[in-house]
Design a protein around this motif. Sequence first.
Motif, mmCIF file in Angstrom:
data_model
loop_
_atom_site.group_PDB
_atom_site.id
_atom_site.type_symbol
_atom_site.label_atom_id
_atom_site.label_comp_id
_atom_site.label_asym_id
_atom_site.label_seq_id
_atom_site.Cartn_x
_atom_site.Cartn_y
_atom_site.Cartn_z
ATOM 1 N N LYS A 46 33.119 33.858 45.539
ATOM 2 C CA LYS A 46 34.309 33.163 44.678
ATOM 3 C C LYS A 46 34.111 32.547 43.293
ATOM 4 N N GLY A 47 33.582 33.379 42.641
ATOM 5 C CA GLY A 47 33.412 32.934 41.551
ATOM 6 C C GLY A 47 34.184 34.079 40.700
ATOM 7 N N PHE A 48 34.601 35.456 41.196
ATOM 8 C CA PHE A 48 35.221 36.443 40.711
ATOM 9 C C PHE A 48 36.126 35.964 41.201
ATOM 10 N N LYS A 49 36.654 35.956 42.375
ATOM 11 C CA LYS A 49 38.352 35.538 42.332
ATOM 12 C C LYS A 49 38.723 34.552 41.654
ATOM 13 N N GLN A 50 37.674 32.797 41.068
ATOM 14 C CA GLN A 50 38.519 32.040 40.995
ATOM 15 C C GLN A 50 38.734 32.553 39.022
ATOM 16 N N GLY A 51 37.578 33.256 38.328
ATOM 17 C CA GLY A 51 38.232 34.129 36.781
ATOM 18 C C GLY A 51 39.722 34.865 37.063
ATOM 19 N N VAL A 52 39.391 35.486 37.962
ATOM 20 C CA VAL A 52 40.988 36.515 38.180
ATOM 21 C C VAL A 52 41.833 35.671 38.299
ATOM 22 N N THR A 53 41.853 34.689 38.837
ATOM 23 C CA THR A 53 43.117 34.057 39.256
ATOM 24 C C THR A 53 42.885 33.257 38.239
ATOM 25 N N ALA A 54 42.182 32.421 37.942
ATOM 26 C CA ALA A 54 42.521 31.931 36.010
ATOM 27 C C ALA A 54 43.416 33.022 35.274
ATOM 28 N N CYS A 55 43.214 33.941 34.629
ATOM 29 C CA CYS A 55 43.551 35.055 34.019
ATOM 30 C C CYS A 55 44.826 34.944 34.764
ATOM 31 N N CYS A 56 45.555 35.312 35.888
ATOM 32 C CA CYS A 56 46.854 35.183 35.845
ATOM 33 C C CYS A 56 47.512 33.953 36.354
ATOM 34 N N ILE A 57 47.001 32.753 36.043
ATOM 35 C CA ILE A 57 47.595 31.937 36.367
ATOM 36 C C ILE A 57 48.359 31.343 34.553
ATOM 37 N N ALA A 58 46.850 31.815 33.198
ATOM 38 C CA ALA A 58 46.777 31.780 32.396
ATOM 39 C C ALA A 58 48.144 32.532 31.941
ATOM 40 N N LEU A 59 48.321 34.463 32.261
ATOM 41 C CA LEU A 59 49.702 35.078 32.077
ATOM 42 C C LEU A 59 50.465 34.602 32.140
ATOM 43 N N SER A 60 51.102 34.011 33.244
ATOM 44 C CA SER A 60 52.060 33.615 34.610
ATOM 45 C C SER A 60 52.782 32.316 33.635
#
Length: 250
Positions: A46-60
């Motif tokens: 769950k922590g890994f997915k949250q980290g990836v999601t946060a990065c994607c949102i920041a880039l978008s």
Amino acid sequence: MSTRPLTDTETEALSLGLKFDTGIGNKSFTDYTLKNSIWSDTEAEKGFKQGVTACCIALSANTPRSLPRRYISALKELGKDNSIFISQADKGGGVVIMDKADYVRKMEQLLEDEDTYTKKRPGHAKEEAMIFNGKVRKILGGSEMGRRLKHLIEEDPRPPTMRGLPKTHKPGVPMRPITSGIGSAPHRLAKVLAKPLSKAMGSISGSHLRNSEDLLRRLKGTSMRYKKMASYDVKSLFTQVPTDGALEAF
């Protein structure tokens, strides 16, 4: 199919298709996280997915919109017009615009079929959902695996909804009824239980065809001399299957 005239900009915007990503959304961090998490995830996953999601949102956040502003304005104006109904065509993926009065009339004609649809009193769907939830809790409580699925029970279920897709390839443009069970009592649990059943498709019966390519592969090398091939189109297939008979066969 609508009496509403379209501007050139509206036509251009709609010609991109209803599934075109406009680049505009209001999903929150929580929405993305819930969409990409499953109940069996460990805390590390769950922590890994949250980290990836946060990065994607920041880039978008720094990505420019994928549509010209005039298209966005045109689509918003079309969305505000309550006199029309915009839908994907049943076949071919085209965009259909109808007068809403015609759409409502065609859908009411479908519901007049008393062999398929039955009018119920207000509150009936809610009562049936509560009965369903009670039976599901009893079944799931009988095993450890079942108890792990209890969180999928919809505590505040709502009745399924129906919409229609215009069959532009048929005379008179009838509607194909599409029922959405999102938010209904069985929906979340059914999505999980359907996965192993989907994987088993093709292994239970040798008569199952995955797609047209699978049919061609099976017919390869077969002599069609003195043979005829027939294709049957069953009208409203799912509403014509007797529920009791289907359960008995299963």
